[in-house]
Design a protein around this motif. Structure first.
Motif, PDB file in Angstrom:
ATOM      1  N   ILE A 148       1.809 -57.138 -49.054  1.00  0.00           N
ATOM      2  CA  ILE A 148       3.243 -57.410 -48.917  1.00  0.00           C
ATOM      3  C   ILE A 148       3.492 -58.550 -47.932  1.00  0.00           C
ATOM      4  CG2 ILE A 148       5.386 -56.420 -48.009  1.00  0.00           C
ATOM      5  CD1 ILE A 148       4.211 -53.702 -49.264  1.00  0.00           C
ATOM      6  N   ALA A 149       2.761 -58.542 -46.808  1.00  0.00           N
ATOM      7  CA  ALA A 149       3.037 -59.534 -45.768  1.00  0.00           C
ATOM      8  C   ALA A 149       2.400 -60.882 -46.081  1.00  0.00           C
ATOM      9  CB  ALA A 149       2.549 -59.028 -44.413  1.00  0.00           C
ATOM     10  N   TYR A 150       1.206 -60.864 -46.630  1.00  0.00           N
ATOM     11  CA  TYR A 150       0.524 -62.145 -46.838  1.00  0.00           C
ATOM     12  C   TYR A 150       0.655 -62.677 -48.259  1.00  0.00           C
ATOM     13  CZ  TYR A 150      -1.209 -62.290 -42.128  1.00  0.00           C
ATOM     14  OH  TYR A 150      -1.269 -62.373 -40.766  1.00  0.00           O
ATOM     15  N   LEU A 151       0.424 -61.814 -49.260  1.00  0.00           N
ATOM     16  CA  LEU A 151       0.603 -62.302 -50.633  1.00  0.00           C
ATOM     17  C   LEU A 151       2.075 -62.287 -51.027  1.00  0.00           C
ATOM     18  CD1 LEU A 151      -2.425 -60.631 -52.444  1.00  0.00           C
ATOM     19  CD2 LEU A 151      -2.217 -62.954 -51.593  1.00  0.00           C
ATOM     20  N   ARG A 152       2.876 -61.660 -50.179  1.00  0.00           N
ATOM     21  CA  ARG A 152       4.318 -61.545 -50.401  1.00  0.00           C
ATOM     22  C   ARG A 152       4.629 -60.938 -51.769  1.00  0.00           C
ATOM     23  NH1 ARG A 152       7.164 -66.806 -49.346  1.00  0.00           N
ATOM     24  NH2 ARG A 152       5.182 -67.846 -49.594  1.00  0.00           N
ATOM     25  N   ILE A 153       3.862 -59.926 -52.130  1.00  0.00           N
ATOM     26  CA  ILE A 153       4.170 -59.150 -53.329  1.00  0.00           C
ATOM     27  C   ILE A 153       5.332 -58.218 -52.969  1.00  0.00           C
ATOM     28  CG2 ILE A 153       3.244 -57.443 -54.942  1.00  0.00           C
ATOM     29  CD1 ILE A 153       0.472 -58.622 -54.330  1.00  0.00           C
ATOM     30  N   PRO A 154       6.341 -58.139 -53.825  1.00  0.00           N
ATOM     31  CA  PRO A 154       7.462 -57.253 -53.484  1.00  0.00           C
ATOM     32  C   PRO A 154       6.952 -55.831 -53.224  1.00  0.00           C
ATOM     33  CG  PRO A 154       7.970 -58.539 -55.438  1.00  0.00           C
ATOM     34  CD  PRO A 154       6.547 -58.840 -55.096  1.00  0.00           C
ATOM     35  N   PRO A 155       7.438 -55.201 -52.149  1.00  0.00           N
ATOM     36  CA  PRO A 155       6.925 -53.882 -51.771  1.00  0.00           C
ATOM     37  C   PRO A 155       6.964 -52.878 -52.915  1.00  0.00           C
ATOM     38  CG  PRO A 155       8.380 -54.705 -50.082  1.00  0.00           C
ATOM     39  CD  PRO A 155       8.430 -55.697 -51.196  1.00  0.00           C
ATOM     40  N   PHE A 156       8.032 -52.930 -53.682  1.00  0.00           N
ATOM     41  CA  PHE A 156       8.171 -51.985 -54.788  1.00  0.00           C
ATOM     42  C   PHE A 156       6.974 -52.083 -55.720  1.00  0.00           C
ATOM     43  CE2 PHE A 156       9.705 -50.409 -58.787  1.00  0.00           C
ATOM     44  CZ  PHE A 156      10.565 -49.395 -58.439  1.00  0.00           C
ATOM     45  N   VAL A 157       6.615 -53.313 -56.066  1.00  0.00           N
ATOM     46  CA  VAL A 157       5.538 -53.539 -57.024  1.00  0.00           C
ATOM     47  C   VAL A 157       4.181 -53.248 -56.393  1.00  0.00           C
ATOM     48  CG1 VAL A 157       4.465 -55.253 -58.485  1.00  0.00           C
ATOM     49  CG2 VAL A 157       6.908 -55.298 -58.156  1.00  0.00           C
ATOM     50  N   MET A 158       4.018 -53.705 -55.170  1.00  0.00           N
ATOM     51  CA  MET A 158       2.730 -53.517 -54.495  1.00  0.00           C
ATOM     52  C   MET A 158       2.412 -52.033 -54.372  1.00  0.00           C
ATOM     53  SD  MET A 158       0.210 -55.075 -53.042  1.00  0.00           S
ATOM     54  CE  MET A 158      -1.251 -54.155 -52.578  1.00  0.00           C
ATOM     55  N   ALA A 215      -3.715 -58.010 -61.405  1.00  0.00           N
ATOM     56  CA  ALA A 215      -2.917 -58.795 -62.349  1.00  0.00           C
ATOM     57  C   ALA A 215      -1.510 -59.013 -61.808  1.00  0.00           C
ATOM     58  CB  ALA A 215      -2.860 -58.088 -63.698  1.00  0.00           C
ATOM     59  N   ILE A 216      -0.950 -57.962 -61.226  1.00  0.00           N
ATOM     60  CA  ILE A 216       0.394 -58.073 -60.662  1.00  0.00           C
ATOM     61  C   ILE A 216       0.406 -59.084 -59.517  1.00  0.00           C
ATOM     62  CG2 ILE A 216       2.017 -56.836 -59.185  1.00  0.00           C
ATOM     63  CD1 ILE A 216       1.683 -54.419 -61.010  1.00  0.00           C
ATOM     64  N   ALA A 217      -0.615 -58.996 -58.654  1.00  0.00           N
ATOM     65  CA  ALA A 217      -0.679 -59.923 -57.525  1.00  0.00           C
ATOM     66  C   ALA A 217      -0.751 -61.356 -58.033  1.00  0.00           C
ATOM     67  CB  ALA A 217      -1.889 -59.605 -56.648  1.00  0.00           C
ATOM     68  N   LEU A 218      -1.591 -61.582 -59.022  1.00  0.00           N
ATOM     69  CA  LEU A 218      -1.738 -62.915 -59.600  1.00  0.00           C
ATOM     70  C   LEU A 218      -0.395 -63.394 -60.144  1.00  0.00           C
ATOM     71  CD1 LEU A 218      -4.048 -64.918 -60.220  1.00  0.00           C
ATOM     72  CD2 LEU A 218      -4.137 -63.937 -62.511  1.00  0.00           C
ATOM     73  N   SER A 219       0.244 -62.501 -60.892  1.00  0.00           N
ATOM     74  CA  SER A 219       1.503 -62.842 -61.519  1.00  0.00           C
ATOM     75  C   SER A 219       2.576 -63.171 -60.477  1.00  0.00           C
ATOM     76  CB  SER A 219       1.937 -61.653 -62.375  1.00  0.00           C
ATOM     77  OG  SER A 219       2.889 -62.034 -63.291  1.00  0.00           O
TER      78      SER A 219
END
Lengths: 329, 507, 329, 358
Positions: free
Chosen positions: A126-136, C316-320
């Motif tokens: 979440i913090a580094y790849l900035r994946i939305p928390p919901f999805v992560m 896959a989600i992270a990549l996307s």
């Protein structure tokens, strides 16, 4: 929160602030449920039953500690992996304790470490790849479930240490089981830490405005990661206590707790967008949800209407204080 | 003659009365300037006309008929169209999609874009000389530069065929030739009978384009004048009132610039900045002037480590430093009062106490971990007293404060960190006169203690009053330096507009 | 978008060719993932292109495909719908009850499913748009309400879907499996939708609510409409499930809300709203469904399969997500 | 367990018979399983709920029995579709099995009706389909298992005699809308009616002992004078814990389960001198392995003895002797080293299964 922080000056405005405070509303609802329950099915409001329900609420409440911190930390923070993480924590704990008090400590420490690792992965994503928390955290749910399955081979083994079972199931001082005291201590400690520690204030800072926090020298990423670590750690702790409740573990023990933790946080008045709220509210939110579930199940209401009622109650509570800003100001 | 009249507009935001019975009257075919200092309520007045803000009270008349405007669509229904100061383009949509947004041609809900595309193409063709290459109807808007976006915003509104057109700072990011084209198009519109409200900080634009001008200050009408009968000095006098006259150089002695600079920056590069070097000496106030948006804010955040920037060398009191993030800058004794108070400076939902404490929390905490409630309270109280911040209680949310007091809270949190260098980005934007003076006093106090200050201001009067030196920026470069007695309002305006070269004035 | 990569300096400054490349990135990720899973499927399953295999695979994809399109519409509009799964369940049991196994009532059943979806969507839209509750928690609450309602309509699994629906779903039209055509229908429907003013406005609202409001977009109405459209697609998903299963189940679709969100993210749609296409979501749904098939054909031991799929999906989600963020720059 | 031991021998015998008996080549895609084949066969298993120890035990038993057949060369490949899925996902699982060319599918179905269409797809490709744990409606699918209704009735019979005629009880049952829940109640209801037992309310335990414990606690608080709580596997341990916490093990009768965790508590109570009594009716996960025997027999072309088939396509396995206080000690001795989640089990031997065939 304001009502809690300021000294009670009994002016009209002060009273209005207290009465419209989500914590007050949630607490009033909790009391109302018990009163209604006592009217509808006498015995529901009895001391031992209320204590029993508080005991059940403590599992949800403790798992929701981390959820509170995550949501407070803002940035659309949410942890959808708490349920699975709690289950995994219980599974690991059961395997290690295996019914022996001598391995109790290890059986608590190892799952908590496992939780910390899960939280760390969530936080880093979440913090580094900035994946939305919901999805992560949603994605991590699948991973944690997979770990649990691979670890157990499909059949969870082991048993809670008797001391743990006793803590949860045996009545102690004032006929109250130890787990409730544990929860009370945690309520005080977490509330205190959020209000009175540098880390706590920084969580609020990060949650209310990340740009301003960064410009004020608050390490934003570190705080976000710590929030998710805390979430998984408390999830595991909740899972371990749930293990004490059931003594033996099974593969979907705590899975259903995820969304109730979010609901407890929101009912407790913590802003979904972060920065405002606290754990006391969440704890009361957990009570509301647990009391409601108990009331509905003793009322002999069919499952269908129970589900509908709990949804509607949540909507009404949210409508009272969870509304978002208007477009035209 | 048809006209749009808006009178008796009141609007209060929390503790701030933005408008107090303001009014404006625009006739068909005229360009009506709306002037006033920052925070005077111009934008709020415009938004009331546009339906984007709900006024506490207002009467709007079109051709003598009372109008009710409950939202932008009502305004559009009466063909009142606005370009907001804050652009309303959707980044992920294309140019064409943005230009027709909200007015898409459709049959039973299905888009029928062909006819409209012809209009859009014609508009883009018209703008093409100043739009920059490679921009077509299918270009996505998100990556375009601010000037282009602003032109597109203007084009969008023109395509709606307004009867009355509000242009709020519609030229702020535009180049000279872009402004010229926009003016030409506005004149065509007025020739067709469109009434235009024009807001700009550039006086020469107002003098060039407007027929009449209404000046408001602190939410009140000051005057409405015929532009032909007036000049820049008069307009400025009306806008800033007596303040401009009163603004002196203060009592402060000029600081010495012989010793070692407290901050020395060499070759700073960043987005929007090219090779900036500057020195700040102890007790010195270095102003950043020029038109806004020429890299001033980027320079401050770049130094502070808050935005990606590379510098050949940064030294604090002679020690080379490297700021990867604000934390390292703070540790070296820097402080930044950011330009956008609400979004960058404050935790608006948190208490005043917490806002003041945030930078220095760890210093007062026991073992760096546990907050000492009494120490926090004392620290905050001392600042509240020292800066004369008007608050209810320390536990109140900072959002309850007025602009000036909120800004003082931002300043207070930095004073607690006892900085050696203070970077101020437009510290008095939207702050009322009284608080402004108090903030000036605070800045002077700091310099008296030997703190070095870099002050960016959109208010040239402010620079003239405070700065020992002013570095004028244009397109990310320092193009001019004004020093000592040269730091005057007139010179600053001249330098900002880069007319000094042509006018062969003193520099 | 058709600007060739070799371009003038001016164009680089304006970013058009870079935008061309980066615009494609998230789309390419989706397409690439689709190609990889399809290739693996074909390699591991030589019968993949047989009529039966195509029919059966697409018959299973179809419900999630429609649910993903539904979710895509809401997410593009800046919202989130956790109740998609229970709308699907509710619509399916209503349609089942209405049809009552009579082939002559199929048309009414189709209408009933869509109308049910639309009504449920309108409730969501009203709560999110007009009452202004946070979408996540609001649709979590309505999820309970709809799930309970489904149980009221059909208290336990059973009932018969008209045989015309189930056989029709498995048949061929001019040599093409109907289930393939139905997935194509989802794409066509979205494509048609994307050409409406409504969808344009949904994208605008998702991109920037206040800018859309200022640009004459009726934001509240559009928000409501996005949930209504999603409800209609959920109704179609319900029909696909009915045709696939031939019977009713009030618990069907319980995992669909979260799966549809994962599909949407895999399809390159940013959860922040405003960007992406429902067609990407279709691809995302197919990728998600095929990952589990691939793992099963690869012979991954069942106890490790869930972990493997969890890790693959997170990756896959992270990549996307990372790629679609590059689009933003 | 004892029956598993017998199994090895049986498998040897069965496969010996097989090797000598089967010589005719099987035509692939033969429309009916009854036409016989010579193997080795590929067996597919579809289970759409993995987060359950019961299911794991079931799968393990199938794998074990499969390995024994494999050693004899009767079967060559076991394809497992074992992952959490809803009905739609289980349809996909079965289609995957069809696409992998299995000869027989053993399925623990998520629904009695919703898989009918995909079963038809399988059967039309000549695949033998056997449903376990939960009966399905498809007439061409062989159901193998105990009757949930009989289980409910057996449990209720014991319970009724324990609480006595005219008693007031509450129940903690599985999930609402769940077929097994309904079937068990269908078995229990007439028994309670016959004994004039008043059921004050039905609690929903969600097949989950934590929920069961909470619901039982709630019910005990609001119905403090109940004579018993009727419940069954999955929740009984939780219910008992609630009764224990309320200190009512002597006054409230608790329906039990045949699971190690419950047996442990039960044994502890008995050992501590309590006259606590309960019943554990066995719902054996080993049915999956039993079903595998049926599958092999069918694949080998044997015909079912129609006299042993109920409603045309169901084999109702007899219930094992329930655990009661009488045989508790013996039973406990045999399983005390198993995990708490272990369910008492029984697998029919190949010989026993052969009895069902002509």
């Amino acid at each position: 929160m304001t009502a809690m922080q300021s000294p009670a000056a009994p002016t009209a405005a002060r009273w209005r602030a207290i009465v419209t405070d989500p914590i007050f509303i949630a607490a009033a609802v909790a009391v109302a449920i018990v009163l209604v329950g006592q009217l509808v099915s006498p015995g529901f409001g009895a001391y031992s039953q209320v204590v029993g329900m508080v005991r059940v609420a403590s599992f949800l409440g403790i798992m929701a500690i981390g959820q509170t911190i995550v949501i407070l930390s803002g940035g659309d923070g949410i942890d959808l992996s708490v349920g699975k993480t709690a289950t995994l924590g219980a599974i690991v704990a059961a395997r290690i304790m295996d019914g022996s008090d001598s391995r109790l400590l290890l059986g608590i420490l190892v799952p908590v470490l496992v939780g910390a690792v899960i939280g760390l992965v969530n936080g880093l994503g979440i913090a580094y790849l900035r994946i939305p928390p919901f999805v992560m955290t949603l994605g991590m749910t699948g991973v944690v479930a997979g770990i649990a399955l691979a670890y157990t081979g499909g059949a969870a083994a082991g048993r809670s240490a008797p001391a743990l079972t006793g803590l949860v199931n045996n009545r102690g001082l004032f006929d109250v089981p130890g787990v409730v005291y544990v929860w009370i201590v945690l309520i005080v400690a977490v509330t205190w830490l959020l209000r009175r520690s540098v880390a706590g204030w920084n969580i609020y800072a990060v949650g209310s405005n990340r740009v301003a926090a960064n410009l004020s020298g608050v390490p934003v990423r570190r705080n976000v990661i710590m929030a998710y670590v805390a979430s998984s750690v408390f999830a595991c702790l909740g899972g371990i206590l749930l293990l004490g409740y059931t003594e033996s573990v099974f593969l979907n023990l705590a899975d259903s707790y995820t969304l109730p933790t979010v609901a407890a946080v929101i009912i407790g008045g913590t802003l979904a967008s972060g920065g405002v709220g606290g754990y006391l509210g969440t704890a009361i939110g957990a009570l509301v949800l647990t009391f409601l579930t108990s009331l509905l199940s003793t009322m002999n209401m069919p499952e269908s209407w129970r589900t509908i009622t709990s949804g509607v109650v949540l909507l009404v509570l949210l409508g009272m204080y969870g509304r978002q800003r208007k477009l035209r100001t | 003659m048809a006209s749009l009249d808006i009178t008796g507009v009141d609007k209060r935001y929390g503790g701030v009365q933005a408008l107090k019975g303001a009014s404006l009257s625009v006739a068909e075919g005229e360009v009506h300037g709306l002037l006033g200092p920052n925070g005077s309520g111009k934008s709020t007045l415009n938004k009331v006309m546009a339906g984007a803000v709900r006024p506490d009270a207002a009467t709007i008349r079109l051709d003598g008929q009372d109008l009710r405007i409950h939202g932008p669509q009502d305004a559009h229904h009466h063909r009142i169209e606005s370009v907001y100061q804050q652009l309303s383009l959707i980044p992920h949509l294309t140019v064409a999609e943005n230009l027709v947004l909200g007015t898409e041609a459709a049959r039973a809900g299905w888009l029928t874009p062909k006819a409209q595309l012809v209009e859009v193409d014609a508009m883009l063709e018209r703008l093409s000389p100043v739009l920059g290459g490679g921009i077509g109807p299918r270009t996505r808007v998100g990556s375009l530069n601010p000037g282009t976006k602003q032109l597109l915003e203007f084009a969008k509104v023109v395509l709606r065929r307004p009867r009355f057109l509000v242009l709020d700072e519609a030229t702020a990011s535009l180049h000279r030739d872009q402004v010229a084209l926009l003016f030409a198009m506005v004149r065509e519109l007025t020739a067709e009978g469109v009434g235009v409200v024009f807001v700009s900080h550039r006086m020469e634009e107002v003098l060039d384009l407007c027929d009449r001008a209404t000046i408001i200050r602190n939410g009140l009408n000051v005057a409405t004048v015929d532009v032909k009968d007036t000049d820049e000095q008069e307009l400025v006098r009306l806008m800033v009132g007596d303040l401009a006259r009163a603004a002196g150089r203060g009592e402060r002695p000029a600081p010495s610039r012989d010793g070692q600079p407290v901050l020395s920056v060499r070759g700073l590069q960043a987005e929007g900045l090219a090779d900036v070097s500057l020195d700040v000496h102890p007790g010195e106030i270095v102003g950043l002037g020029g038109l806004q948006g020429q890299g001033q804010s980027e320079l401050l955040t770049g130094i502070f480590g808050a935005s990606p920037a590379q510098a050949e060398r940064i030294e604090v009191a002679g020690d080379p430093v490297e700021f990867r993030n604000p934390r390292s800058a703070i540790a070296a004794g820097l402080a930044l009062v950011p330009g956008d108070r609400a979004s960058e400076g404050l935790y608006s939902v948190r208490s005043i106490q917490e806002n003041i404490s945030t930078v220095t929390l760890g210093r007062r905490a026991r073992a760096g971990l546990v907050i000492d409630a009494r120490a926090e309270k004392e620290a905050a109280t001392s600042q509240v007293d020292a800066l004369r911040i008007k608050i209810g209680a320390l536990a109140d949310a900072v959002s309850t404060l007025s602009g000036g007091n909120a800004q003082k809270v931002v300043v207070a949190k930095w004073l607690l960190s006892e900085p050696r260098i203070v970077l101020l980005d437009d510290p008095t934007k939207g702050v009322d006169v009284g608080a402004k003076a108090e903030i000036y006093a605070i800045i002077r106090d700091l310099t008296a203690q030997g703190v070095g200050v870099i002050l960016n201001s959109s208010d040239d009067v402010e620079l003239a009053e405070l700065a020992d030196r002013v570095l004028v920026l244009y397109e990310g470069r320092i193009v001019q330096e004004l020093e000592g007695t040269d730091v005057t309002h007139d010179n600053l305006v001249a330098a900002a507009l880069r007319i000094s070269d042509d006018d062969t004035k003193e520099s | 978008m058709t600007t060739p990569p070799q371009t003038t300096v001016g164009a680089i400054r304006d970013g058009s060719w870079q935008r061309y490349l980066t615009f494609s990135l998230s789309t390419w990720v989706t397409i690439g993932l689709l190609i990889v899973v399809t290739a693996l499927n074909v390699a591991l399953q030589p019968t993949f292109f047989t009529t039966y295999s195509l029919t059966s695979n697409f018959a299973t994809f179809a419900p999630l495909v429609f649910a993903a399109v539904a979710q895509a519409v809401v997410v593009i509009g800046g919202g989130l719908d956790l109740s998609i799964g229970s709308i699907v369940a509710l619509a399916s049991v209503v349609a089942l009850t209405v049809m009552d196994g009579e082939p002559s009532r199929v048309a009414i059943g189709v209408l009933a499913a869509i109308v049910t979806g639309v009504i449920a969507g309108a409730i969501n839209g009203f709560i999110v748009g007009v009452i202004r509750l946070q979408p996540l928690i609001a649709t979590f609450a309505t999820n309970s309400v709809f799930a309970g309602a489904a149980l009221v309509v059909l208290p336990k699994p059973g009932g018969m879907v008209p045989s015309t629906m189930t056989t029709g779903y498995r048949s061929l039209v001019i040599g093409i499996p109907v289930s393939v055509l139905i997935v194509v229908l989802a794409i066509v429907l979205y494509w048609l939708l994307s050409r409406t003013r409504l969808m344009r406005h949904i994208r605008a609202v998702g991109g920037d609510r206040s800018a859309a409001f200022a640009s004459l977009v009726p934001v509240v109405r559009v928000q409501m409409a996005s949930y209504i459209v999603a409800g209609a697609f959920a109704g179609l998903a319900a029909l696909a499930i009915l045709a696939n299963t031939g019977s009713g189940d009030p618990f069907v679709g319980s995992s669909m809300a979260l799966d549809s969100i994962a599909a949407v993210v895999l399809g390159g749609i940013a959860l922040a709203g405003g960007r992406g296409s429902g067609i990407g979501a279709v691809a995302g749904a197919i990728i998600l469904a095929m990952v589990s098939t691939v793992l099963s054909f690869m012979g991954v031991p069942t106890t490790w399969r869930q972990l493997a799929s969890g890790v693959i999906i997170v990756a896959a989600i992270a990549l996307s997500v990372v790629m679609s963020r590059k689009d933003q720059r | 367990m004892k029956k598993s031991h017998a199994l090895g021998l049986a498998a040897v015998a069965a496969s010996a018979a097989l090797i000598s008996a089967c010589s005719a080549p099987a035509t692939s895609g033969s429309p009916a399983a009854s036409s016989g084949g010579d193997g080795p066969f590929t067996i597919g298993v579809s289970n759409a709920f993995v987060a359950s120890e019961y299911r794991t035990q079931m799968i393990d038993a199938i794998e074990q029995t499969f390995d024994e057949y494999k050693a004899e060369g009767v079967v060559d490949k076991l394809v497992m579709e074992n992952a959490d899925a809803d009905v739609n996902g289980q349809i996909q699982q079965i289609r995957n099995l069809i696409n992998q060319g299995v000869d027989a599918i053993i399925v623990d179905p998520n629904s009695a009706t919703a898989l009918s269409a995909v079963f038809d797809e399988a059967i039309s490709q000549g695949i033998t389909v056997i449903a376990i744990d939960q009966a399905v409606d498809s007439p061409d699918v062989l159901n193998v298992g105990i009757s949930q209704q009989d289980l409910g009735a057996a449990s209720a019979e014991w319970f009724a005699s324990a609480v006595g005629d005219g008693a007031s009880i509450v129940t903690v049952e599985g999930a609402a809308g769940n077929p097994a829940t309904d079937a068990r109640w269908a078995g229990a209801e007439p028994v309670f009616a016959e004994h004039n037992i008043e059921v004050l309310t039905h609690g929903d335990g969600g097949w989950d002992q934590a929920t069961g414990q909470t619901v039982a606690t709630d019910l005990l608080a609001t119905y403090p004078n109940v004579d018993g709580i009727w419940t069954y596997d999955g929740m009984a341990q939780g219910v008992l814990r609630a009764v224990e916490a309320a200190d009512k093990t002597d006054s409230v009768t608790v329906g039990g389960e045949a699971r190690v965790g419950f047996l442990r508590m039960w044994t502890d109570l008995v050992d501590s001198g309590s006259d606590f009594a309960s019943v554990g009716v066995i719902n054996p996960p080993g049915t999956g392995a039993t079903a595998l025997h049926f599958a092999i027999n069918l694949l080998q072309g044997k015909e079912l003895d129609q006299s042993k088939v109920t409603d045309g396509h169901s084999i109702i396995l007899p219930l094992d002797t329930p655990v009661t206080n009488d045989n508790l000690a013996d039973t406990w001795a045999g399983v005390s080293d198993q995990a708490d989640t272990y369910v008492l089990d029984s697998i029919l031997s190949a010989d026993e299964v052969a009895q069902y065939f002509q």
